[in-house]
Design a protein around this motif. Structure first.
Motif, PDB file in Angstrom:
ATOM      1  N   ASP A  26     -31.880  55.423 -33.485  1.00  0.00           N
ATOM      2  CA  ASP A  26     -31.368  54.114 -33.884  1.00  0.00           C
ATOM      3  C   ASP A  26     -31.234  53.952 -35.392  1.00  0.00           C
ATOM      4  OD1 ASP A  26     -34.129  54.271 -34.111  1.00  0.00           O
ATOM      5  OD2 ASP A  26     -34.501  52.195 -33.509  1.00  0.00           O
ATOM      6  N   MET A  27     -32.011  54.692 -36.164  1.00  0.00           N
ATOM      7  CA  MET A  27     -31.979  54.517 -37.622  1.00  0.00           C
ATOM      8  C   MET A  27     -31.895  55.875 -38.327  1.00  0.00           C
ATOM      9  SD  MET A  27     -34.791  51.493 -38.271  1.00  0.00           S
ATOM     10  CE  MET A  27     -34.794  49.998 -37.286  1.00  0.00           C
ATOM     11  N   GLY A  28     -31.713  55.818 -39.638  1.00  0.00           N
ATOM     12  CA  GLY A  28     -31.664  57.036 -40.436  1.00  0.00           C
ATOM     13  C   GLY A  28     -30.537  57.058 -41.444  1.00  0.00           C
ATOM     14  N   ALA A  29     -29.452  56.354 -41.128  1.00  0.00           N
ATOM     15  CA  ALA A  29     -28.280  56.411 -42.009  1.00  0.00           C
ATOM     16  C   ALA A  29     -28.527  55.733 -43.349  1.00  0.00           C
ATOM     17  CB  ALA A  29     -27.086  55.771 -41.309  1.00  0.00           C
ATOM     18  N   PHE A  30     -29.416  54.758 -43.375  1.00  0.00           N
ATOM     19  CA  PHE A  30     -29.642  53.977 -44.599  1.00  0.00           C
ATOM     20  C   PHE A  30     -30.154  54.853 -45.743  1.00  0.00           C
ATOM     21  CE2 PHE A  30     -32.850  50.928 -46.680  1.00  0.00           C
ATOM     22  CZ  PHE A  30     -31.944  50.544 -47.653  1.00  0.00           C
ATOM     23  N   LYS A  31     -31.174  55.638 -45.509  1.00  0.00           N
ATOM     24  CA  LYS A  31     -31.776  56.419 -46.588  1.00  0.00           C
ATOM     25  C   LYS A  31     -31.558  57.926 -46.477  1.00  0.00           C
ATOM     26  CE  LYS A  31     -33.638  54.751 -49.486  1.00  0.00           C
ATOM     27  NZ  LYS A  31     -33.150  54.087 -50.715  1.00  0.00           N
ATOM     28  N   ALA A  32     -31.240  58.418 -45.294  1.00  0.00           N
ATOM     29  CA  ALA A  32     -31.084  59.870 -45.141  1.00  0.00           C
ATOM     30  C   ALA A  32     -29.628  60.288 -45.011  1.00  0.00           C
ATOM     31  CB  ALA A  32     -31.877  60.361 -43.923  1.00  0.00           C
ATOM     32  N   GLY A  33     -28.719  59.343 -44.984  1.00  0.00           N
ATOM     33  CA  GLY A  33     -27.303  59.676 -44.984  1.00  0.00           C
ATOM     34  C   GLY A  33     -26.670  59.754 -43.617  1.00  0.00           C
ATOM     35  N   ALA A  34     -27.472  59.860 -42.570  1.00  0.00           N
ATOM     36  CA  ALA A  34     -26.949  59.925 -41.201  1.00  0.00           C
ATOM     37  C   ALA A  34     -28.084  59.566 -40.258  1.00  0.00           C
ATOM     38  CB  ALA A  34     -26.422  61.330 -40.879  1.00  0.00           C
ATOM     39  N   PRO A  35     -27.761  59.003 -39.094  1.00  0.00           N
ATOM     40  CA  PRO A  35     -28.828  58.667 -38.151  1.00  0.00           C
ATOM     41  C   PRO A  35     -29.601  59.907 -37.723  1.00  0.00           C
ATOM     42  CG  PRO A  35     -26.705  57.769 -37.452  1.00  0.00           C
ATOM     43  CD  PRO A  35     -26.424  58.707 -38.565  1.00  0.00           C
ATOM     44  N   GLY A  36     -30.827  59.676 -37.306  1.00  0.00           N
ATOM     45  CA  GLY A  36     -31.590  60.772 -36.723  1.00  0.00           C
ATOM     46  C   GLY A  36     -31.037  61.126 -35.357  1.00  0.00           C
ATOM     47  N   VAL A  37     -31.753  61.942 -34.662  1.00  0.00           N
ATOM     48  CA  VAL A  37     -31.281  62.358 -33.343  1.00  0.00           C
ATOM     49  C   VAL A  37     -32.424  62.186 -32.346  1.00  0.00           C
ATOM     50  CG1 VAL A  37     -31.878  64.790 -33.621  1.00  0.00           C
ATOM     51  CG2 VAL A  37     -29.983  64.151 -32.139  1.00  0.00           C
ATOM     52  N   ALA A  38     -32.062  61.794 -31.140  1.00  0.00           N
ATOM     53  CA  ALA A  38     -33.060  61.504 -30.106  1.00  0.00           C
ATOM     54  C   ALA A  38     -33.507  62.806 -29.440  1.00  0.00           C
ATOM     55  CB  ALA A  38     -32.481  60.533 -29.084  1.00  0.00           C
ATOM     56  N   ILE A  39     -34.213  63.618 -30.208  1.00  0.00           N
ATOM     57  CA  ILE A  39     -34.620  64.948 -29.717  1.00  0.00           C
ATOM     58  C   ILE A  39     -35.477  64.826 -28.457  1.00  0.00           C
ATOM     59  CG2 ILE A  39     -36.003  66.992 -30.286  1.00  0.00           C
ATOM     60  CD1 ILE A  39     -35.192  66.547 -33.225  1.00  0.00           C
ATOM     61  N   HIS A  40     -36.311  63.782 -28.398  1.00  0.00           N
ATOM     62  CA  HIS A  40     -37.174  63.630 -27.227  1.00  0.00           C
ATOM     63  C   HIS A  40     -36.626  62.609 -26.231  1.00  0.00           C
ATOM     64  CE1 HIS A  40     -39.796  66.317 -29.212  1.00  0.00           C
ATOM     65  NE2 HIS A  40     -40.221  65.471 -30.119  1.00  0.00           N
TER      66      HIS A  40
END
Length: 748
Positions: A725-739
C-alpha cells in the motif's frame, strides 16, 4: 524376495574400532583423535586489515581480516565495535569461502545464446568494446540513452559502489529501476507519523522493560542484536514475539503469538483500544507532543474492540488485554517492527498502527523505548562516485525522476532527467517501456531472477532486450539470462566504507588482498567503460578513465561525517570502527518531530494527500486466491541469493524445502519428505516437503533462495508483483506484497 544388504557406515566403523582399541593401529593415526592442539597464534605473523560486511543486513559487521603471504587466512568480528563484539554470523564466517570459491567468475565472459551455458572468455577490452558500441548504437538510433536501463540494489552497500549510478549518469540520461522490495511501506508509514525513519540505537534495548519483536527474527537476521534482547530479558524484561512462524527468536521469547497473516494492524489497534479503555494513555505525550490523538481515540471507540481484533488475528482476547496492559505500564517499552510484516497490501497501514501503539503509551523518544524500524542518520557522505555529470547535449526524460531511499543527492535543476520505473515490477516495466523501448540492461549488486517477481514474466522481459550485462561474482540465474558477465571484486579486494541502517557504527573497508583473477571493483569497471566510450566517441562519457579507489574512498568523507563520528580523518578508522556520537541513544529524544506540524502525527494530512487514510486505521490485507498462504522469508544460510551457493552453506543447507503443517499435509495425503508440486496462478515449483508445527495450518513456507548444481529452485516462480500500500512517497515506488501470496500443493 527381499534382500538385506550389509552396510557399514564410517561412524559405525569408528565406533567399532574404538571399542576394539584398534583405532590407534591405523596407519599414520589418520582416524585417531590425537588431541586438538591449535597452532600457536602470533598476530605479528599477519597483516591485519579492516573490512566491513557490505550486504543488505541489519548488522553490517565490522571485520578484522588476517592476511599472510597475500592470502586471507581468517577473519573475525572487530572487537572494537560493541555491536559486532568480536563475532560474525554464519554468513560472515563464510567470506573466506567466498573469495576463494572455485566457482567465482574470474574473467569477462560472453554467452553465445542466453541460457545456453556456452560461455567463452574474452578480454576486458573486447567486453567493453561490445558494450560501448551498443550504447552508442542506442544513442544514435533513439537520440537519447533512455533505452539503456540500470537495475541495482543491495548486493553491495559500500558507499563507493554508488559509482554504478554515477557511471550511468556519466553516459547520459538513462532508465532507472527505483524503489525497493525491502522496506518501503514502513518507511512511508514512519515518515507520515514521525517525519522520518529514525530508530533508537539497538544497543539500548538492554534498558527496555518490555520488548515486542513484531515480525522480526533477529536470531537469524540480526544475530548481534539478540544479545541486547537477551540481556534485557535477564534484567527482567518480558519478550513477546509476534510472527506467523515459530522462529528461533520465538523460541527464546516469553510469549509467542502466531496471528493470522496480515492481521497485524487489527491486533495493534485492539491493544490500543484496550489501553484507551483502561486510561493507560500517556496524557502528556498525546496532549503536548502529538496532533490528531483525539480523532484517533474516537476512531478506536467507534470501530475497534478487543473481540474484533481477536477474531481477525486469531489471538485470544484475554491475551490481547494482558499484553496490552503490560506494554502500557512497563516503562520503557519498545516494538521492533520487522520488514516482513509490511510486505503486504496493508503493510504501511499496519506499521502506522504499531507506531500509534508505541506513541500513545509515551514510549517514543525514550531510551529503551521506540518503534524501531531503521534509520539513515549516518549516511551523510559526499556520494562523490554517484554524482557524475551527463555529457554535454544529453537528452533525457522530460519530467521529474523518482528517487530511491538511498539517494541523498539534490536535484540537478536540469530540464531533463532519468526515466524511472518501478523496481518491484521489473518484468512489466521492461515490457511496457516505450519511446524508446528498453533494449539494454545493466545489472549490478542484484540478482533479479532470484529477487524480482514473476520469474516467467521476467524471462520474457529479458528476452525482449538486445543486450544484458551483469556484474557479479557467481554464475547465478541472472547471469544465465545475460549476454556478458563482468567479474567484480569481493569486499577484501576493494576500498570503500560502510555504515548500517540499524546500528550507529562506521567501518572502513580496506583492500586486504589484490583483486583475484581479472576482477575489478564497480568504479574500476565504470572507468574502463568510460575509456572505451571516449575512445570510440570522444566526449561520450564523463566518468574519469583512471581512478585510484583509495582516493575515491577519501572523496566520500566530509567534515560532517568526521564530526558525527569523532574522527579527524578517515585513516583513523584503521584503528577500528567508531560509533556516532549520539546525544542520546533514543531517536526523537527532544520530541521534535520532522512532520509538518513538528509533532507526532496520529492524524497525517500528508498521508491523506498521498491517497491513504489520515488516521492509522485498519486496512484489510490481500484477499486469498488459493488454498494456502505462501510465505517466502529469508533463510538463515543466505542473504537473498548471496552465500547460499557456497560449499560451507551447502553442508548445512543441502537442498530447499517447502514447510507444511502436518494436519494440512495429512488432508492432502502428503508425507514428510515427499516430493511435491507447489503451484498457483503465477507458476509452479517442485520441491521436497518437510512437515512441522512451526508453520500455521493454512500456510506454506519456502525460504527465499537456494541455488547450486542440480536444483532449479526459485520461489519467484510463485510470487507475483502485487504492490504494497505504501512506499512511493520516500522510496520512489510502492513496495511489493511478498507475503500476500497464495498457492496450493500436491504430491508430485
Amino acid at each position: 524376495m527381499t534382500t538385506k544388504k550389509s552396510t557399514l557406515s564410517r561412524r559405525r566403523f569408528l565406533q567399532g574400532m574404538s571399542a576394539a582399541g584398534a583405532a590407534a593401529m591405523l596407519p599414520c593415526g589418520l582416524l585417531v583423535p590425537a588431541g586438538a592442539n591449535a597452532a600457536p597464534f602470533n598476530a605479528a605473523d599477519y597483516q591485519v586489515f579492516r573490512n566491513a560486511c557490505p550486504r543488505n543486513c541489519y548488522d553490517t559487521c565490522s571485520i578484522k581480516t588476517y592476511v599472510k603471504d597475500g592470502v586471507v587466512q581468517f577473519i573475525e568480528g572487530a572487537p572494537e565495535s560493541t555491536f559486532t563484539n568480536g563475532g560474525l554470523c554464519v554468513k560472515g564466517y563464510t567470506y573466506g569461502h567466498r573469495i576463494y570459491s572455485p566457482d567465482r567468475i574470474k574473467y569477462p565472459m560472453v554467452q553465445d545464446g542466453r541460457r545456453s551455458g556456452k560461455w567463452r572468455r574474452v578480454t576486458w577490452d573486447e567486453a567493453m568494446d561490445r558494450i560501448a558500441r551498443k550504447i552508442l548504437e542506442l544513442k544514435e538510433k533513439d537520440g537519447s540513452l533512455l533505452g539503456l536501463g540500470l537495475t541495482k540494489y543491495s548486493g553491495n552497500f559500500g558507499i563507493t559502489n554508488y559509482g554504478v549510478e554515477g557511471m550511468m549518469s556519466s553516459l547520459g540520461y538513462t532508465t532507472r529501476f527505483v524503489g525497493t522490495p525491502c522496506w518501503p511501506a514502513g518507511i512511508d508509514a514512519q515518515n507520515y507519523d514521525l517525519g522520518n525513519m529514525w530508530c533508537n540505537d539497538p544497543e539500548d534495548m538492554v534498558k527496555a522493560k518490555y520488548i515486542i519483536l513484531w515480525g522480526a527474527n533477529p536470531a537469524w537476521c540480526s544475530v548481534h542484536s539478540m544479545k541486547y534482547v537477551m540481556e534485557a530479558k535477564r534484567r527482567g524484561a518480558k519478550v513477546v514475539v509476534v510472527d506467523p512462524v515459530f522462529t528461533q527468536t520465538a523460541a527464546k521469547g516469553d510469549v509467542f503469538w502466531q496471528p493470522n497473516v496480515s492481521s497485524d494492524g487489527a491486533l495493534a489497534l485492539g491493544m490500543a483500544r484496550h489501553i484507551l479503555d483502561l486510561g493507560l494513555v500517556d496524557e502528556d505525550f498525546v496532549k503536548n507532543h502529538s496532533v490528531g490523538y483525539e480523532e484517533f481515540a474516537a476512531y478506536l471507540r467507534q470501530n475497534v474492540t478487543v473481540e474484533w481484533a481477536s477474531e481477525l488475528s486469531g489471538i485470544p482476547a484475554q491475551e490481547i488485554r494482558e499484553v496490552a496492559e503490560e506494554f502500557a505500564t512497563a516503562k520503557p517499552a519498545t516494538v521492533w517492527i520487522g520488514y516482513g510484516m509490511q510486505r503486504h497490501t496493508n503493510g504501511g497501514a499496519s506499521v502506522r498502527a504499531l507506531d500509534a501503539l508505541v506513541a500513545m503509551t509515551g514510549n517514543v523518544g525514550k531510551e529503551g523505548g521506540g518503534a524501531r524500524y531503521g534509520h539513515l542518520q549516518t549516511w551523510g557522505f559526499n556520494y562523490h562516485a554517484m554524482i557524475q555529470k551527463q555529457p554535454e547535449g544529453s537528452v533525457g526524460f522530460v519530467g521529474g525522476a523518482a528517487k530511491g531511499e538511498f539517494d541523498f543527492t539534490s536535484g540537478s535543476g536540469n530540464s531533463y532527467s532519468d526515466r524511472t520505473v518501478n523496481i518491484n515490477k521489473t518484468a512489466q516495466s521492461i515490457l511496457d517501456a516505450k519511446d524508446p523501448a528498453l533494449k539494454m540492461l545493466w545489472v549490478s549488486c542484484k540478482n533479479p531472477l532470484a529477487q524480482d517477481f514473476d520469474r516467467n514474466k521476467l524471462e520474457k522481459a529479458f528476452d525482449s532486450l538486445d543486450l544484458v550485462v551483469t556484474v557479479d561474482q557467481f554464475f547465478n540465474e541472472t547471469v544465465a539470462n545475460s549476454d556478458i558477465v563482468l567479474p567484480v571484486t569481493t569486499l577484501f579486494e576493494e576500498w570503500t566504507v560502510n555504515v548500517s541502517y540499524w546500528h550507529y557504527w562506521l567501518g572502513l573497508n580496506e583492500q586486504a588482498v589484490k583483486p583475484m583473477y581479472e576482477t575489478k571493483s564497480n568504479i574500476e569497471i565504470a572507468a574502463a567503460l568510460s575509456k572505451k566510450m571516449n575512445e570510440l566517441s570522444p566526449g561520450s562519457c564523463t566518468f574519469p578513465q583512471e581512478i585510484d579507489t583509495r582516493e575515491w574512498l577519501e572523496k566520500e568523507f566530509n567534515q560532517g561525517v568526521y564530526d558525527l563520528f569523532g574522527i579527524k580523518h578517515w585513516t583513523d578508522l584503521k584503528n577500528g570502527p567508531v560509533k556516532a556520537r549520539l546525544t542520546s541513544s533514543a531517536a526523537w529524544n527532544e520530541l521534535k518531530f520532522a512532520t509538518p506540524s513538528g509533532k507526532y502525527e496520529f492524524k497525517s494530512e500528508l498521508c491523506e494527500q498521498n491517497g491513504h487514510k489520515a488516521l492509522p486505521e485498519y486496512k484489510e490485507g490481500r484477499k486469498g486466491y488459493d488454498k494456502f498462504r505462501l510465505l517466502t522469508p529469508h533463510t538463515k544460510f543466505g542473504l537473498h541469493s548471496q552465500f547460499v551457493n557456497l560449499d560451507w552453506m551447502h553442508e548445512y543447507n543441502k537442498e530447499p524445502y517447502v514447510y507444511m503443517h502436518p494436519q494440512a499435509a495429512a488432508e492432502k495425503g502428503i508425507r514428510d519428505l515427499d516430493m511435491v508440486r507447489v503451484f498457483n496462478k503465477v507458476g509452479e515449483q517442485k520441491v521436497r516437503v518437510k512437515l512441522t508445527n512451526n508453520v500455521a495450518r493454512d500456510c506454506l513456507l519456502m525460504y527465499e533462495a537456494w541455488f547450486g548444481k542440480g536444483f532449479d529452485f526459485n520461489v519467484q516462480n510463485l510470487v507475483d508483483d502485487e504492490s504494497a500500500d505504501m512506499g512511493a512517497f520516500k522510496a520512489g515506488a510502492p513496495g511489493v506484497a511478498i507475503h500476500g501470496q497464495f498457492a496450493d500443493i500436491e504430491r508430485a
